[in-house]
Enzyme design. Structure first.
Site, PDB file in Angstrom:
ATOM      1  N   ARG A 178       0.818  -1.229   0.000  1.00 21.10           N
ATOM      2  CA  ARG A 178       0.000   0.000   0.000  1.00 21.10           C
ATOM      3  C   ARG A 178       0.852   1.280   0.000  1.00 21.10           C
ATOM      4  O   ARG A 178       0.510   2.281   0.652  1.00 21.10           O
ATOM      5  CB  ARG A 178      -0.970   0.027   1.196  1.00 21.10           C
ATOM      6  CG  ARG A 178      -1.948  -1.095   1.204  1.00 21.10           C
ATOM      7  CD  ARG A 178      -2.917  -1.077   0.016  1.00 21.10           C
ATOM      8  NE  ARG A 178      -3.652  -2.324  -0.014  1.00 21.10           N
ATOM      9  CZ  ARG A 178      -3.304  -3.388  -0.749  1.00 21.10           C
ATOM     10  NH1 ARG A 178      -2.236  -3.342  -1.554  1.00 21.10           N
ATOM     11  NH2 ARG A 178      -4.019  -4.488  -0.730  1.00 21.10           N
ATOM     12  N   SER A 227     -10.144  -0.066   3.914  1.00 23.33           N
ATOM     13  CA  SER A 227      -9.371  -0.540   5.069  1.00 23.33           C
ATOM     14  C   SER A 227      -8.740   0.642   5.783  1.00 23.33           C
ATOM     15  O   SER A 227      -8.029   1.437   5.168  1.00 23.33           O
ATOM     16  CB  SER A 227      -8.276  -1.497   4.613  1.00 23.33           C
ATOM     17  OG  SER A 227      -8.856  -2.663   4.101  1.00 23.33           O
ATOM     18  N   GLU A 297      -3.780   3.209   7.133  1.00 26.39           N
ATOM     19  CA  GLU A 297      -3.660   3.065   5.671  1.00 26.39           C
ATOM     20  C   GLU A 297      -4.347   4.273   5.011  1.00 26.39           C
ATOM     21  O   GLU A 297      -3.855   4.840   4.043  1.00 26.39           O
ATOM     22  CB  GLU A 297      -4.329   1.762   5.197  1.00 26.39           C
ATOM     23  CG  GLU A 297      -4.319   1.606   3.673  1.00 26.39           C
ATOM     24  CD  GLU A 297      -4.822   0.254   3.205  1.00 26.39           C
ATOM     25  OE1 GLU A 297      -4.646  -0.753   3.923  1.00 26.39           O
ATOM     26  OE2 GLU A 297      -5.393   0.200   2.097  1.00 26.39           O
TER      27      GLU A 297
HETATM   28  C1  LIG Z   1     -15.318   0.577  -0.111  1.00 21.39           C
HETATM   29  C2  LIG Z   1     -13.820   0.692  -0.316  1.00 21.39           C
HETATM   30  C3  LIG Z   1     -13.100  -0.464  -0.608  1.00 21.39           C
HETATM   31  C4  LIG Z   1     -11.707  -0.376  -0.807  1.00 21.39           C
HETATM   32  N1  LIG Z   1     -11.023  -1.528  -1.119  1.00 21.39           N
HETATM   33  C5  LIG Z   1      -9.698  -1.450  -1.372  1.00 21.39           C
HETATM   34  C6  LIG Z   1      -8.953  -2.619  -1.733  1.00 21.39           C
HETATM   35  O1  LIG Z   1      -9.468  -3.722  -1.833  1.00 21.39           O
HETATM   36  N2  LIG Z   1      -7.634  -2.483  -1.993  1.00 21.39           N
HETATM   37  C7  LIG Z   1      -6.997  -1.293  -1.918  1.00 21.39           C
HETATM   38  O2  LIG Z   1      -5.795  -1.232  -2.182  1.00 21.39           O
HETATM   39  N3  LIG Z   1      -7.674  -0.176  -1.574  1.00 21.39           N
HETATM   40  C8  LIG Z   1      -8.990  -0.226  -1.303  1.00 21.39           C
HETATM   41  N4  LIG Z   1      -9.673   0.911  -0.951  1.00 21.39           N
HETATM   42  C9  LIG Z   1      -8.938   2.186  -0.791  1.00 21.39           C
HETATM   43  C10 LIG Z   1      -8.847   3.035  -2.063  1.00 21.39           C
HETATM   44  O3  LIG Z   1      -9.877   2.723  -2.965  1.00 21.39           O
HETATM   45  C11 LIG Z   1      -7.481   2.881  -2.741  1.00 21.39           C
HETATM   46  O4  LIG Z   1      -6.421   3.297  -1.916  1.00 21.39           O
HETATM   47  C12 LIG Z   1      -7.414   3.681  -4.060  1.00 21.39           C
HETATM   48  O5  LIG Z   1      -6.229   3.340  -4.742  1.00 21.39           O
HETATM   49  C13 LIG Z   1      -7.442   5.197  -3.829  1.00 21.39           C
HETATM   50  O6  LIG Z   1      -7.646   5.829  -5.067  1.00 21.39           O
HETATM   51  P1  LIG Z   1      -8.313   7.272  -5.169  1.00 21.39           P
HETATM   52  O7  LIG Z   1      -8.347   7.655  -6.598  1.00 21.39           O
HETATM   53  O8  LIG Z   1      -9.605   7.293  -4.454  1.00 21.39           O
HETATM   54  O9  LIG Z   1      -7.217   8.140  -4.399  1.00 21.39           O
HETATM   55  P2  LIG Z   1      -7.453   9.226  -3.244  1.00 21.39           P
HETATM   56  O10 LIG Z   1      -8.125   8.576  -2.089  1.00 21.39           O
HETATM   57  O11 LIG Z   1      -8.077  10.435  -3.807  1.00 21.39           O
HETATM   58  O12 LIG Z   1      -5.933   9.540  -2.864  1.00 21.39           O
HETATM   59  C14 LIG Z   1      -5.139   8.536  -2.253  1.00 21.39           C
HETATM   60  C15 LIG Z   1      -3.668   8.947  -2.346  1.00 21.39           C
HETATM   61  O13 LIG Z   1      -3.259   8.923  -3.710  1.00 21.39           O
HETATM   62  C16 LIG Z   1      -2.721  10.184  -4.088  1.00 21.39           C
HETATM   63  N5  LIG Z   1      -3.090  10.419  -5.499  1.00 21.39           N
HETATM   64  C17 LIG Z   1      -4.316  10.298  -6.071  1.00 21.39           C
HETATM   65  N6  LIG Z   1      -4.239  10.603  -7.378  1.00 21.39           N
HETATM   66  C18 LIG Z   1      -2.957  10.931  -7.635  1.00 21.39           C
HETATM   67  C19 LIG Z   1      -2.236  11.330  -8.802  1.00 21.39           C
HETATM   68  N7  LIG Z   1      -2.843  11.481  -9.994  1.00 21.39           N
HETATM   69  N8  LIG Z   1      -0.917  11.587  -8.684  1.00 21.39           N
HETATM   70  C20 LIG Z   1      -0.279  11.455  -7.494  1.00 21.39           C
HETATM   71  N9  LIG Z   1      -0.899  11.077  -6.372  1.00 21.39           N
HETATM   72  C21 LIG Z   1      -2.219  10.816  -6.436  1.00 21.39           C
HETATM   73  C22 LIG Z   1      -3.338  11.205  -3.131  1.00 21.39           C
HETATM   74  O14 LIG Z   1      -2.524  12.356  -2.983  1.00 21.39           O
HETATM   75  C23 LIG Z   1      -3.403  10.383  -1.850  1.00 21.39           C
HETATM   76  O15 LIG Z   1      -2.145  10.368  -1.216  1.00 21.39           O
HETATM   77  C24 LIG Z   1     -11.049   0.869  -0.729  1.00 21.39           C
HETATM   78  C25 LIG Z   1     -11.806   2.026  -0.456  1.00 21.39           C
HETATM   79  C26 LIG Z   1     -13.167   1.951  -0.247  1.00 21.39           C
HETATM   80  C27 LIG Z   1     -13.943   3.200   0.011  1.00 21.39           C
END
Ligand SMILES: Cc1cc2nc3c(=O)[nH]c(=O)nc-3n(C[C@H](O)[C@H](O)[C@H](O)COP(=O)(O)OP(=O)(O)OC[C@H]3O[C@@H](n4cnc5c(N)ncnc54)[C@H](O)[C@@H]3O)c2cc1C
Length: 307
Positions: A178, A227, A297
């Site tokens: 992660r 998580s 996380e």
């Molecule tokens: C219901 C639910 C289930 C989930 N299940 C999982 C799972 O099974 N596995 C898992 O790994 N995660 C899971 N997650 C967590 C989440 O979906 C992941 O971490 C996902 O990768 C975050 O993506 P996001 O676009 O929402 O990023 P954000 O939440 O908007 O940002 C997360 C991080 O990424 C950075 N970021 C985003 N976009 C960019 C970019 N273009 N350039 C540089 N940095 C950037 C942000 O600055 C921040 O530090 C879950 C979340 C939810 C709500």
């Protein structure tokens, strides 16, 4: 940078073709539905517009790229500086050949899984269950069901704080559980992903299995951040949390999900502080009962509300 009103900050930003939104409540941009305003949100028109913005923005202006906010807990005091959110121009996901998909950082993981299935590319099915964008997957090394972003990435593309383009091969992404050790200031604009040729029907069957399994075990329709804590080496956070008696615990309108106790949920009116305080309470109880210090996380960002 000192405290600036959004208007003063806007005066210091370059002309762009995309959109600036002053005082944008972050609650509207995150799954938890909490969080104060960003001074300014910038939605670039395309990569050249984003590069010009970065080049023209004074170095002391804080910049934070976000995806779709599925891993973010934004505090009530909001986010200082400019939040960059990638829109439609970055949301393409297309097969390059019989085993590779190129996707923009604004594309949803689920869209990448679907594009791969349509093109008969297997190995990217796990993306169907992660509700984030590719930018978030690259920063977080998102993964599930035995696969992670690091298993399928060939290279990422990114812009640095000065607007220079970089192509970053997998080996330089510094991926671990992660996490990516790629420099913090980078804004990912896309990625090239490697799968294996397969039969679309089989790939879709596997995707449906993943979706059904998640619906049965995770509160995916709630206001949550996924998580909350990383799994410590060789252990499961949810088991430690359960063992500490935290399942279903509440603080204000924040709750430890009764369904999956490593998920925090906003039952409607929770504040960021309710959610963060409940998370800290869980950490305390787990430390007391098992001696394990859980690591967040979920990314907690922004300023606390003024008392
Ligand atoms: C219901 C639910 C289930 C989930 N299940 C999982 C799972 O099974 N596995 C898992 O790994 N995660 C899971 N997650 C967590 C989440 O979906 C992941 O971490 C996902 O990768 C975050 O993506 P996001 O676009 O929402 O990023 P954000 O939440 O908007 O940002 C997360 C991080 O990424 C950075 N970021 C985003 N976009 C960019 C970019 N273009 N350039 C540089 N940095 C950037 C942000 O600055 C921040 O530090 C879950 C979340 C939810 C709500």
């Amino acid at each position: 940078m000192g405290e600036l009103a959004s208007g003063d900050l806007l005066d210091r930003l370059p002309n762009v073709r995309g959109r600036f939104i002053p005082n944008q409540p972050m609650a509207q941009l995150t799954w938890f539905r909490v969080g104060g305003p960003a001074d300014v949100v910038f939605i670039p028109e395309d990569e050249a517009d984003l590069a010009a913005f970065l080049k023209g923005t004074p170095e002391d202006v804080p910049i934070l790229p976000v995806g779709v906010g599925s891993n973010l807990l934004v505090r009530e005091g909001g986010v200082q500086g400019v939040v960059i959110r990638l829109g439609k121009a970055f949301a393409k996901a297309e097969a390059e050949d019989q085993s590779r998909i190129r996707a923009g950082a604004g594309a949803l993981d689920v869209a990448v899984a679907k594009a791969a299935a349509t093109a008969g590319i297997g190995g990217l099915e796990f993306f169907v269950g992660i509700p984030g964008s590719i930018g978030g997957a690259l920063r977080m090394n998102a993964g599930s069901y035995g696969s992670e972003t690091k298993d399928v990435l060939v290279e990422a593309t990114a812009l640095d704080r000065q607007g220079n383009i970089h192509v970053i091969p997998l080996k330089d992404m510094g991926f671990s559980y992660r996490k990516s050790r790629a420099p913090e200031g980078l804004i990912f604009t896309g990625g090239l992903f490697q799968g294996t040729p397969g039969i679309p029907e089989d790939i879709r069957t596997r995707m449906n299995e993943i979706t059904s399994s998640r619906e049965a075990t995770q509160p995916i329709r709630e206001k949550t951040g996924g998580s909350t804590f990383k799994n410590p080496d060789g252990q499961k956070s949810w088991q430690l949390i359960d063992g500490a008696g935290c399942r279903g615990m509440v603080h204000g309108d924040a709750q430890v999900s009764p369904m999956h106790c490593n998920f925090l949920i906003n039952r409607g009116k929770a504040t960021a502080d309710d959610l963060e305080s409940l998370g800290e309470e869980m950490r305390r109880k787990v430390l007391e009962t098992s001696g394990v210090e859980l690591e967040w996380e979920i990314k907690r960002i922004g300023r606390k509300a003024a008392p």
